[in-house]
Design a protein around this motif. Structure first.
Motif, short mmCIF file in Angstrom:
data_model
loop_
_atom_site.label_atom_id
_atom_site.label_comp_id
_atom_site.label_asym_id
_atom_site.label_seq_id
_atom_site.Cartn_x
_atom_site.Cartn_y
_atom_site.Cartn_z
N ASP A 181 -7.43 -3.53 -7.42
CA ASP A 181 -8.18 -2.82 -8.46
C ASP A 181 -7.30 -2.33 -9.59
OD1 ASP A 181 -6.81 -0.84 -7.13
OD2 ASP A 181 -8.57 0.37 -6.63
N ASN A 182 -5.99 -2.64 -9.53
CA ASN A 182 -5.08 -2.20 -10.60
C ASN A 182 -5.22 -3.13 -11.80
OD1 ASN A 182 -2.36 -2.35 -12.10
ND2 ASN A 182 -2.12 -0.51 -10.86
N THR A 183 -5.34 -2.54 -12.98
CA THR A 183 -5.47 -3.34 -14.20
C THR A 183 -4.37 -3.07 -15.22
OG1 THR A 183 -6.93 -1.66 -15.17
CG2 THR A 183 -7.98 -3.48 -13.98
N ASP A 184 -3.55 -2.05 -15.01
CA ASP A 184 -2.55 -1.70 -16.03
C ASP A 184 -1.15 -2.23 -15.74
OD1 ASP A 184 -2.22 0.02 -13.89
OD2 ASP A 184 -1.69 1.75 -15.11
N ILE A 185 -0.92 -2.77 -14.55
CA ILE A 185 0.37 -3.39 -14.26
C ILE A 185 0.20 -4.90 -14.33
CG2 ILE A 185 2.23 -3.70 -12.58
CD1 ILE A 185 1.57 -0.96 -11.45
N THR A 186 0.83 -5.49 -15.31
CA THR A 186 0.70 -6.93 -15.54
C THR A 186 2.03 -7.66 -15.50
OG1 THR A 186 0.81 -6.53 -17.92
CG2 THR A 186 -1.39 -6.63 -16.93
N ASP A 239 3.06 2.31 -6.58
CA ASP A 239 2.18 1.58 -7.49
C ASP A 239 2.37 0.07 -7.42
OD1 ASP A 239 0.95 3.91 -8.94
OD2 ASP A 239 3.07 4.29 -9.36
N SER A 269 5.39 -3.35 -17.85
CA SER A 269 4.28 -2.38 -17.80
C SER A 269 4.50 -1.29 -16.76
CB SER A 269 2.97 -3.11 -17.52
OG SER A 269 3.01 -3.80 -16.28
N THR A 307 5.60 1.63 -16.62
CA THR A 307 5.96 2.80 -17.43
C THR A 307 5.26 4.05 -16.88
OG1 THR A 307 4.14 2.30 -18.93
CG2 THR A 307 6.30 1.40 -19.48
N LYS A 348 5.80 5.25 -13.00
CA LYS A 348 5.22 4.50 -11.88
C LYS A 348 6.27 4.30 -10.78
CE LYS A 348 1.49 2.03 -14.22
NZ LYS A 348 1.58 2.73 -15.50
#
Length: 277
Positions: A136-141, A193, A145, A147, A150
């Protein structure tokens, strides 16, 4: 009298030292010498699905296990003659140097620093470092990222997490555990994370927990997996290199990868070229 006593004591100490040295020498057999007895002790990982896994029934499975078994057969040792020994990342060089294993097949990246302590045959697989996150994580690509403080997990004795911090995200908080399975559990329960190591390892965990975890981004390093053995054991290193080349040539290498790694969705890489340094 005191002089004679000192002389006798000195001679006795020398004799003890000679015996101890001789005993120690007997213990440090080359892998080829061990194979002559029909038995080998081989280091693998116990907690990496698709690569090196100790199953609930006590058996072992994975690509590294298949490579280790193929090599042993080429050295004249059947599967029944292999004793597998768990080889955590931080202990691999020590296990080899202490003679506790004959060789190690455990997602063991060949590096110049490690080659100062042990020898490597191979590589037998090339992969690259990546990231594992919750589905469900969308901000670690990707590594850039990581930052905002984390938390990134990897294992003690490996280099991936520090590499991310040094190169991509200096403010990332590093968390180290003894095993990748502990990192994955921390990821699943939200204590970290992301987990970083080689993509082929992460793909195995993603397959183990479908719908819960995913590998993100493109690999951002090149890792060449080698078979570690005692420094200076050139005879065995040449034999293992021969075995790796034979495994690739006869199709066993491809079949083992497709069986163990293919179900994870990880793309099967091209066979590597053995480096006979």
């Amino acid at each position: 009298m005191r002089i004679n006593r000192a002389l006798r004591l000195g001679v006795g100490m020398i004799a003890i030292a000679v015996v101890a040295t001789a005993c120690g020498g007997d213990e440090q057999k080359s892998a080829s010498e061990s194979a002559e007895s029909g038995k080998l002790t081989v280091g693998i990982k116990y907690d990496q699905p698709g690569l090196g896994l100790r199953n609930p029934d006590g058996s072992f499975s994975g690509f590294d296990v298949d490579v280790a078994t193929y090599v042993a057969d080429k050295l004249g040792v059947p599967a029944s003659g292999i004793t597998f020994k768990e080889s955590p990342s931080a202990q691999r060089e020590t296990l080899i140097q202490n003679g506790e294993v004959d060789y190690i097949v455990a997602t063991y990246s060949i590096t110049d620093a490690r080659k100062e302590k042990v020898d490597f045959a191979g590589p037998y697989l090339t992969t690259g470092q990546s990231l594992l996150v919750r589905s469900d994580n969308t901000d670690i690509t990707g590594p850039e990222s990581l930052t905002g403080g984390k938390k990134l997990c990897s294992v003690t004795g490996s280099t991936p997490a520090q590499k991310v911090k040094d190169t991509y995200a200096k403010e990332v908080q590093l968390q180290e555990f003894d095993t990748y399975s502990a990192c994955v559990e921390a990821l699943r329960n939200g204590a970290v994370d992301a987990v970083t190591t080689d993509a082929v390892i992460l793909a195995g965990y993603a397959a183990q927990y479908p719908g819960q975890l995913k590998v993100v981004g493109q690999p951002f390093t090149t890792e060449n997996y080698g078979i570690g053995l005692a420094k200076g054991d050139t005879e065995t290193r040449n034999k293992i290199n021969d075995a790796i080349e034979a495994m690739i040539a006869d199709g066993s290498w491809q079949a083992a990868l497709e069986k163990n790694v293919g179900p994870s969705g990880y793309p099967i890489p091209a066979p590597p070229t053995v480096d006979r340094y």
